[in-house]
Design an enzyme around this catalytic site. Sequence first.
Site, PDB file in Angstrom:
ATOM      1  N   SER A 128       0.748  -0.854  -0.122  1.00  0.00           N
ATOM      2  CA  SER A 128       0.379  -0.226  -0.092  1.00  0.00           C
ATOM      3  C   SER A 128       0.820   1.302   0.051  1.00  0.00           C
ATOM      4  O   SER A 128       0.558   2.516  -0.150  1.00  0.00           O
ATOM      5  CB  SER A 128      -0.506  -0.453   1.612  1.00  0.00           C
ATOM      6  OG  SER A 128       0.035  -0.520   2.179  1.00  0.00           O
ATOM      7  N   TYR A 154      10.315  -5.267  -5.650  1.00  0.00           N
ATOM      8  CA  TYR A 154      10.150  -5.954  -4.750  1.00  0.00           C
ATOM      9  C   TYR A 154       8.441  -5.588  -4.535  1.00  0.00           C
ATOM     10  O   TYR A 154       7.325  -5.932  -4.068  1.00  0.00           O
ATOM     11  CB  TYR A 154      10.560  -5.361  -4.158  1.00  0.00           C
ATOM     12  CG  TYR A 154      10.110  -5.859  -2.548  1.00  0.00           C
ATOM     13  CD1 TYR A 154      10.526  -7.656  -2.079  1.00  0.00           C
ATOM     14  CD2 TYR A 154       9.965  -4.893  -1.602  1.00  0.00           C
ATOM     15  CE1 TYR A 154      10.630  -8.322  -0.713  1.00  0.00           C
ATOM     16  CE2 TYR A 154       8.473  -5.816  -0.118  1.00  0.00           C
ATOM     17  CZ  TYR A 154       9.391  -6.996   0.035  1.00  0.00           C
ATOM     18  OH  TYR A 154       9.074  -7.360   1.443  1.00  0.00           O
TER      19      TYR A 154
END
Length: 658
Positions: free
Chosen positions: A546, A555
């Site tokens: 988020s 990643y």
Amino acid sequence: MKNLWSDEDIIDISVGDDIAFRVYSSRLLGKDESLVLHGGGNTSVKVLEKDRFGAEEAILYIKGSGWDLETIEAESFSPVRLEHLQRLARLSSLSDPEMVNELVTHMTRATAPTPSVEAILHAVIPHKYVDHTHADAVVTITNSPEGEEKIRRIYGDEVIVIPYVMPGFDLARLCAEQLDAKLTSHSIGMVLLNHGIFSFGESAKASYGRMIYLVGKAEAYLRSQAAWDITSTPAEHDRDAGLRLAELRCRIAAAAGFPVVMRRHTDAATMSFVSRRDLESIVQQGPATPDHVIRTKRLPMIGGSVDAYVGAYKAYFAENEPLAKARKTILDPAPRVVLDTLLGMCTVGRSAKEAEIAADIHRHTMAIIQRAEKLGGYRALPAKDIFDVEYWDLEQAKLEKVGRPPRFAGEIALVTGAASGIGKACVDALLASGAAVVGVDINPGIESLYAQPDYLGLVGDVASETRLKAVLTQTADAFGGLDMLVLNAGVFPGGCRIAELPLDQWRKVMALNLDANLVLMRQAHPFLKLAPNGGRVVIIGSKNVSAPGPGAAAYSASKAALNQVARVAALEWGGDGIRINSVHPNAVFDTGIWTEEVLAARAAYYGLSVDEYKRNNMLKTEVTSRNVAELVIQMCGSAFAKTTGAQVPVDGGNDRDI
Ligand SMILES: [Zn+2]
């Protein structure tokens, strides 16, 4: 039968330290599996002690109930007033609760364990040291046709032969009478038909030596009858039985009413036994010595018909319960030992340890049966006698000693990236909560992370599809199935801006953090569907899902994609009773990637001290691997029983998320 006594071992024991000698030779007995297994057998010593007023008093130090001879300590023996026990043996009757009350109220140490149920029997034997085992060779002979005659021929007047009576007061009373009538200066032991053997003597060495001598004689007899060597016929087992095992475990757990661990054994001796043509008939007799029943049940299950087994168990209960002295409640009717021509032997328990105990006992039972067959046929006690021991409160008390089952008793978890950091913390927390755990890691150290029956460490690259398939097969072989999957393995390749990001690095991160997890979820799905309490998947996500940071495109994208896979799985697998939830940790520094130097460098980069950097969140608190593992445990447990598709941060509060 080897005499393990060594005068060098006892060099530190001072002369007259009767208890220390008792501990030493008890452990020698416990070391030999062909004499006693898992809490079987018991030993005692009679000593003179001064009471509070200085008066001399004879005390029987008897093994505490449920203690294991192999690991016994001086404190594991209960001191009971000898004369009182000897007087009890002359009573015409004594109920179990009365007997236990007499034993416990006549101990001289309040904190001592409850004395063995065979305390009164030990008390009536007029020798200082008494040793009792369930020696395989002796029960092999007593559990064959004309067993009693064979025993009398082998031992002559060296032993007193006692017919089968259930352990406890009645057996002690019978032994007292028989000893009165038959004990001579030649007597060095007693054989209890269909149960075991006692030896006795004035020193620990003499009593132990006589046990070895007597059991050695039984072994020599078996050799003389060509009943010692067990012929082994090679037999193949199914090497890809994972789902069949999981399906069987699911049905057994349903019959038991609780999840179970099921361990598979396919060694040559076991495979040879299960492939015998006469298997059905030779295993329908019962255990070699009655107290094995609480670990193995009276009979093993042949093949996979759980319903038929449960039906037969209920019939056995209905037939024998009315004959019992007191009313009994039926125990769970699930088998503890399964014999199958392709699966081998599968043993069942509330924990891997329990399943292992059942396996150890049944391995010996198989050898006993095969030898007794060569003596004319294996004959065990009638079902009624076994029932009485299975439903004896004092036997069941041994199992209850373990206490209330832990949260994940009988359940199986698989954790990836388990050798260190969050993965290892999850392994620790799952083991502590009673689960059997498979840890997978590319680091070979994973194999030796723990040496205990409820842990299996497997080296494996999660990017290899074939290796993952093998991991699930091995999981099913070791524990019977899979209930909880913790997807933790992943890589953080270090910062790299998009403008400079090489495609091969991007692909490598995607392959490990996304593709490998997708493959494992897909392969685990049929197993998770069979989880008795419903399957659970916990994804170790990241704050980056988020709130991504610059320089972490590969990643962050891989974790976000995995998060989306988890959400879709929650939609697709809800109907299968499988819950998928994600944890989003941030700034967990007690993992392998965060060395002191890296930590100091990052803190300096932000102009913070290391401590400030670690606590750089709303709660100003440090987040550890253990904190993450605690949340994972909650997600697998009842707190999240009605939750799927959830995402929970564990980051001390992040202003970009809040
Ligand atoms: Zn016994």
